[in-house]
Design a protein around this motif. Structure first.
Motif, PDB file in Angstrom:
ATOM      1  N   THR A  65       0.825  -1.211   0.000  1.00  0.00           N
ATOM      2  CA  THR A  65       0.000   0.000   0.000  1.00  0.00           C
ATOM      3  C   THR A  65       0.858   1.260   0.000  1.00  0.00           C
ATOM      4  OG1 THR A  65      -1.734  -1.176   1.212  1.00  0.00           O
ATOM      5  CG2 THR A  65      -1.847   1.224   1.204  1.00  0.00           C
ATOM      6  N   LYS A  66       1.976   1.224   0.713  1.00  0.00           N
ATOM      7  CA  LYS A  66       2.852   2.392   0.808  1.00  0.00           C
ATOM      8  C   LYS A  66       3.511   2.747  -0.527  1.00  0.00           C
ATOM      9  CE  LYS A  66       6.966  -0.246   2.149  1.00  0.00           C
ATOM     10  NZ  LYS A  66       8.025  -0.429   3.164  1.00  0.00           N
ATOM     11  N   ASP A  67       3.517   1.810  -1.473  1.00  0.00           N
ATOM     12  CA  ASP A  67       4.144   2.079  -2.767  1.00  0.00           C
ATOM     13  C   ASP A  67       3.426   3.185  -3.532  1.00  0.00           C
ATOM     14  OD1 ASP A  67       6.194   0.240  -2.465  1.00  0.00           O
ATOM     15  OD2 ASP A  67       5.027  -1.404  -3.327  1.00  0.00           O
ATOM     16  N   LEU A  69       2.629   5.979  -2.335  1.00  0.00           N
ATOM     17  CA  LEU A  69       3.273   7.230  -1.938  1.00  0.00           C
ATOM     18  C   LEU A  69       4.495   7.511  -2.802  1.00  0.00           C
ATOM     19  CD1 LEU A  69       3.063   6.866   1.959  1.00  0.00           C
ATOM     20  CD2 LEU A  69       1.523   8.125   0.435  1.00  0.00           C
ATOM     21  N   GLU A  70       5.255   6.462  -3.091  1.00  0.00           N
ATOM     22  CA  GLU A  70       6.423   6.636  -3.959  1.00  0.00           C
ATOM     23  C   GLU A  70       5.990   6.975  -5.378  1.00  0.00           C
ATOM     24  OE1 GLU A  70      10.301   4.256  -5.732  1.00  0.00           O
ATOM     25  OE2 GLU A  70       9.204   3.400  -4.033  1.00  0.00           O
TER      26      GLU A  70
END
Length: 218
Positions: A65-67, A69-70
């Motif tokens: 899920t944090k990908d 943000l990138e």
């Protein structure tokens, strides 16, 4: 009667579909995976997690899920150089406000991307009466949830709205929700958009039809 216009964001208001594809290519390049921009096409309109994950599955790569943000960080860097609002959109928005037609933004993207896009072009997204983003829905397009929620928040029946979309996924979602849908050929050729109620190649023609309908039905 037509009481509201509901705008998709990417590919409808902004020329951002190619930009997010470039960001996706760079995202995978950093992981030593070479992908083509065209590989993202089937996932346009489904939200950035699905956008990344749909391609990643072809390479047995896991997306977290944090990908997102990138991806947004890469996207913002490219968008600062390339992003613009499509000619004619602001005229449609302004005319809608003058004629007391409600306007809403319904995007599968996160609010952070809304802020990036509108911030870069220095246009206030608060002009919309309602904004529905991907973080507020459980089911992404082609599920109708985003348009069902938007119509509910606008306090209108879906059949009294026109959704403006650029992708087959968005058109499918709008029609399942019971909305009228006008497609614009910014991202896909006409033969991919045939489920829409009408298809337009530019916003001048689309605007004429929108306000002909709102005038006739008032």
């Amino acid at each position: 009667m037509i009481a509201a216009l509901i705008f998709d964001m990417d590919g409808v208001i902004f020329n951002s579909e190619d930009i997010i594809a470039k960001a996706g290519v760079e995202f995978f390049k950093k992981r030593n995976i070479v992908v083509d921009k065209k590989e993202f096409t089937p996932f346009i309109g489904t939200g950035e997690f699905n956008y990344l994950n749909g391609v990643a599955e072809n390479y047995n790569f896991k997306i977290a899920t944090k990908d997102k943000l990138e991806l947004y960080k890469i996207y913002k860097k490219i968008a600062k150089e390339e992003l613009s609002i499509y000619k004619g959109i602001i005229e449609i928005i302004n005319k809608s406000k003058k004629q007391n037609v409600k306007i809403a933004l319904a995007t599968s993207a996160d609010m952070s991307k809304v802020e990036i896009n509108f911030g870069i072009v220095n246009y206030d997204y608060k002009i919309f009466d309602i904004i529905t983003t991907g973080t507020e829905i459980k089911n992404k397009k082609p599920h109708p949830e985003i348009f069902q929620i938007t119509c509910s928040n606008l306090n209108i029946k879906p059949e009294n709205s026109i959704v403006i979309e650029d992708s087959p996924m968005g058109i499918c979602a709008a029609k399942k929700a019971g909305c009228k849908c006008f497609a614009i050929t910014n991202t896909f050729d006409t033969h991919y958009l045939t489920d829409a109620d009408a298809i337009y190649s530019n916003y001048d023609l689309l605007m004429k039809e929108i306000f002909k309908q709102t005038k006739n039905e008032r």
